[in-house]
Design a protein around this motif. Structure first.
Motif, PDB file in Angstrom:
ATOM      1  N   ASP A 110      -7.545  -2.225  -1.129  1.00  0.00           N
ATOM      2  CA  ASP A 110      -7.646  -2.606   0.285  1.00  0.00           C
ATOM      3  C   ASP A 110      -6.269  -2.924   0.870  1.00  0.00           C
ATOM      4  OD1 ASP A 110     -10.393  -2.285   0.235  1.00  0.00           O
ATOM      5  OD2 ASP A 110     -10.811  -4.419  -0.058  1.00  0.00           O
ATOM      6  N   LEU A 111      -5.454  -3.641   0.119  1.00  0.00           N
ATOM      7  CA  LEU A 111      -4.108  -3.980   0.588  1.00  0.00           C
ATOM      8  C   LEU A 111      -3.228  -2.735   0.676  1.00  0.00           C
ATOM      9  CD1 LEU A 111      -3.588  -7.270  -1.467  1.00  0.00           C
ATOM     10  CD2 LEU A 111      -3.854  -7.103   1.014  1.00  0.00           C
ATOM     11  N   HIS A 112      -3.408  -1.818  -0.272  1.00  0.00           N
ATOM     12  CA  HIS A 112      -2.667  -0.558  -0.259  1.00  0.00           C
ATOM     13  C   HIS A 112      -2.955   0.221   1.030  1.00  0.00           C
ATOM     14  CE1 HIS A 112      -0.640   2.935  -1.852  1.00  0.00           C
ATOM     15  NE2 HIS A 112      -1.749   3.653  -1.966  1.00  0.00           N
ATOM     16  N   LEU A 113      -4.216   0.280   1.404  1.00  0.00           N
ATOM     17  CA  LEU A 113      -4.584   0.947   2.651  1.00  0.00           C
ATOM     18  C   LEU A 113      -4.025   0.209   3.861  1.00  0.00           C
ATOM     19  CD1 LEU A 113      -8.308   1.915   1.913  1.00  0.00           C
ATOM     20  CD2 LEU A 113      -6.332   3.441   2.024  1.00  0.00           C
ATOM     21  N   LYS A 114      -3.977  -1.105   3.776  1.00  0.00           N
ATOM     22  CA  LYS A 114      -3.430  -1.913   4.868  1.00  0.00           C
ATOM     23  C   LYS A 114      -1.958  -1.590   5.103  1.00  0.00           C
ATOM     24  CE  LYS A 114      -2.901  -6.742   6.375  1.00  0.00           C
ATOM     25  NZ  LYS A 114      -3.169  -8.162   6.012  1.00  0.00           N
ATOM     26  N   VAL A 115      -1.210  -1.393   4.015  1.00  0.00           N
ATOM     27  CA  VAL A 115       0.205  -1.022   4.146  1.00  0.00           C
ATOM     28  C   VAL A 115       0.340   0.320   4.848  1.00  0.00           C
ATOM     29  CG1 VAL A 115       2.288  -0.383   2.870  1.00  0.00           C
ATOM     30  CG2 VAL A 115       0.959  -2.373   2.158  1.00  0.00           C
ATOM     31  N   PHE A 116      -0.467   1.285   4.444  1.00  0.00           N
ATOM     32  CA  PHE A 116      -0.386   2.610   5.067  1.00  0.00           C
ATOM     33  C   PHE A 116      -0.785   2.554   6.534  1.00  0.00           C
ATOM     34  CE2 PHE A 116       0.358   4.154   0.924  1.00  0.00           C
ATOM     35  CZ  PHE A 116       0.817   5.456   1.038  1.00  0.00           C
ATOM     36  N   ASP A 117      -1.823   1.776   6.862  1.00  0.00           N
ATOM     37  CA  ASP A 117      -2.219   1.623   8.264  1.00  0.00           C
ATOM     38  C   ASP A 117      -1.079   1.027   9.084  1.00  0.00           C
ATOM     39  OD1 ASP A 117      -4.716   2.648   7.754  1.00  0.00           O
ATOM     40  OD2 ASP A 117      -5.698   0.693   7.585  1.00  0.00           O
ATOM     41  N   LYS A 118      -0.358   0.085   8.471  1.00  0.00           N
ATOM     42  CA  LYS A 118       0.749  -0.572   9.168  1.00  0.00           C
ATOM     43  C   LYS A 118       1.895   0.397   9.439  1.00  0.00           C
ATOM     44  CE  LYS A 118       3.018  -4.383  10.512  1.00  0.00           C
ATOM     45  NZ  LYS A 118       2.562  -5.275  11.588  1.00  0.00           N
ATOM     46  N   VAL A 119       2.343   1.113   8.420  1.00  0.00           N
ATOM     47  CA  VAL A 119       3.532   1.964   8.591  1.00  0.00           C
ATOM     48  C   VAL A 119       3.221   3.221   9.404  1.00  0.00           C
ATOM     49  CG1 VAL A 119       4.573   1.103   6.455  1.00  0.00           C
ATOM     50  CG2 VAL A 119       3.211   3.195   6.402  1.00  0.00           C
ATOM     51  N   LEU A 120       1.941   3.587   9.488  1.00  0.00           N
ATOM     52  CA  LEU A 120       1.565   4.750  10.282  1.00  0.00           C
ATOM     53  C   LEU A 120       1.105   4.382  11.692  1.00  0.00           C
ATOM     54  CD1 LEU A 120      -0.400   6.827   7.596  1.00  0.00           C
ATOM     55  CD2 LEU A 120       1.942   7.211   8.410  1.00  0.00           C
ATOM     56  N   GLY A 121       1.020   3.079  11.973  1.00  0.00           N
ATOM     57  CA  GLY A 121       0.542   2.632  13.270  1.00  0.00           C
ATOM     58  C   GLY A 121       1.581   2.769  14.369  1.00  0.00           C
ATOM     59  N   GLU A 122       1.109   2.755  15.603  1.00  0.00           N
ATOM     60  CA  GLU A 122       1.990   2.928  16.752  1.00  0.00           C
ATOM     61  C   GLU A 122       2.933   1.744  16.946  1.00  0.00           C
ATOM     62  OE1 GLU A 122      -0.415   3.711  20.132  1.00  0.00           O
ATOM     63  OE2 GLU A 122      -1.124   5.659  19.398  1.00  0.00           O
ATOM     64  N   THR A 123       2.563   0.590  16.418  1.00  0.00           N
ATOM     65  CA  THR A 123       3.391  -0.600  16.616  1.00  0.00           C
ATOM     66  C   THR A 123       4.482  -0.756  15.547  1.00  0.00           C
ATOM     67  OG1 THR A 123       1.845  -1.983  15.350  1.00  0.00           O
ATOM     68  CG2 THR A 123       1.488  -1.811  17.734  1.00  0.00           C
ATOM     69  N   TRP A 124       4.498   0.146  14.559  1.00  0.00           N
ATOM     70  CA  TRP A 124       5.486   0.053  13.480  1.00  0.00           C
ATOM     71  C   TRP A 124       6.885   0.323  14.013  1.00  0.00           C
ATOM     72  CZ3 TRP A 124       6.372  -1.807   8.896  1.00  0.00           C
ATOM     73  CH2 TRP A 124       7.339  -1.269   8.047  1.00  0.00           C
ATOM     74  N   LYS A 125       7.789  -0.622  13.803  1.00  0.00           N
ATOM     75  CA  LYS A 125       9.154  -0.518  14.311  1.00  0.00           C
ATOM     76  C   LYS A 125      10.179  -0.350  13.192  1.00  0.00           C
ATOM     77  CE  LYS A 125       7.662  -1.244  18.495  1.00  0.00           C
ATOM     78  NZ  LYS A 125       7.562  -0.124  19.455  1.00  0.00           N
ATOM     79  N   GLY A 126       9.706  -0.201  11.969  1.00  0.00           N
ATOM     80  CA  GLY A 126      10.626  -0.092  10.839  1.00  0.00           C
ATOM     81  C   GLY A 126      11.391   1.213  10.862  1.00  0.00           C
ATOM     82  N   ALA A 127      12.589   1.168  10.274  1.00  0.00           N
ATOM     83  CA  ALA A 127      13.393   2.382  10.137  1.00  0.00           C
ATOM     84  C   ALA A 127      12.774   3.285   9.069  1.00  0.00           C
ATOM     85  CB  ALA A 127      14.826   2.017   9.753  1.00  0.00           C
ATOM     86  N   ALA A 128      13.309   4.494   8.972  1.00  0.00           N
ATOM     87  CA  ALA A 128      12.781   5.450   7.991  1.00  0.00           C
ATOM     88  C   ALA A 128      12.848   4.887   6.577  1.00  0.00           C
ATOM     89  CB  ALA A 128      13.550   6.768   8.083  1.00  0.00           C
ATOM     90  N   VAL A 129      13.953   4.220   6.254  1.00  0.00           N
ATOM     91  CA  VAL A 129      14.091   3.662   4.907  1.00  0.00           C
ATOM     92  C   VAL A 129      13.060   2.576   4.659  1.00  0.00           C
ATOM     93  CG1 VAL A 129      15.805   1.893   5.561  1.00  0.00           C
ATOM     94  CG2 VAL A 129      15.763   2.804   3.222  1.00  0.00           C
ATOM     95  N   ASP A 130      12.694   1.808   5.698  1.00  0.00           N
ATOM     96  CA  ASP A 130      11.667   0.784   5.550  1.00  0.00           C
ATOM     97  C   ASP A 130      10.308   1.424   5.257  1.00  0.00           C
ATOM     98  OD1 ASP A 130      13.461  -1.314   6.147  1.00  0.00           O
ATOM     99  OD2 ASP A 130      13.204  -0.967   8.294  1.00  0.00           O
TER     100      ASP A 130
END
Length: 206
Positions: free
Chosen positions: A148-168
């Motif tokens: 469940d947490l693994h999916l949460k990470v993917f939802d976060k980095v693929l979401g529209e609000t994700w502001k992390g750089a490519a390396v992040d």
């Protein structure tokens, strides 16, 4: 052989505990310790595999004795991979030092993944020591939480609000995958111990 498996499993549990601390706290000294200790795990796995092969060749075990030897070979391979996952997590901490590996918004998620992985590793060592099959079920339940947490990470980095750089994005994806695979190997070992204890192979629910 069981004693050797317990020893290796205990080293793996220590490894993931230090790796997650290094990852979450950006502690390069702990990271280096984990990376160096992985060689020790590999050496013990190789030694156990050689013992198992010698037993098969010279003693031709049957029934439960044969299950023990065959299971030990397969379990040792999974333990070796778990050690590798710990080392990979530590390597991420070393590469990004002195910075944190992942952005602030994901740190609590990874702290929880690490806590679950460490708990699973400790339960696994006790399972190998005692064949208490209640622990095998607990490990499988913990793996569901990791997934469940693994999916949460993917939802976060693929979401529209994700502001992390490519390396992040890459670091978070890799780190999540390492934690998830660590847990998968723990479940695999738990199933093999169930087989060893009962003679029945556990088929995952569809």
């Amino acid at each position: 052989m069981r004693e050797r498996l317990v020893t290796i499993s205990d080293l793996v549990a220590n490894s993931i505990e230090l790796a997650t601390r290094a990852f979450n706290e950006s502690d390069v000294a702990l990271a280096e310790t984990v990376i160096a200790e992985d060689d020790r795990i590999d050496e013990l796995v190789l030694s156990l595999d050689e013992l198992a092969i010698n037993i098969l060749a010279r003693q031709q075990p049957v029934a439960r004795d044969l299950r023990i030897v065959v299971s030990a070979l397969r379990i040792s391979a999974s333990l070796e991979r778990m050690g590798d996952m710990s080392s990979h997590i530590a390597q991420l901490a070393r590469y990004r030092y002195p910075d944190k590996v992942v952005p602030k918004g994901l740190r609590s998620t990874f702290a929880e993944m690490g806590r679950l992985d460490v708990g699973m590793a400790r339960k696994l060592t006790e399972l190998l020591r005692t064949e208490d099959l209640d622990l095998a079920e607990e490990i499988r339940n913990d793996d569901d939480d990791i997934d469940d947490l693994h999916l949460k990470v993917f939802d976060k980095v693929l979401g529209e609000t994700w502001k992390g750089a490519a390396v992040d994005t890459v670091d978070a994806t890799l780190a999540s995958r390492y934690h998830e695979r660590f847990a998968d190997h723990a479940v695999s070992i738990a199933k093999k111990v169930q087989y060893l204890a009962t003679g029945d192979w556990v088929v995952p629910a569809s």
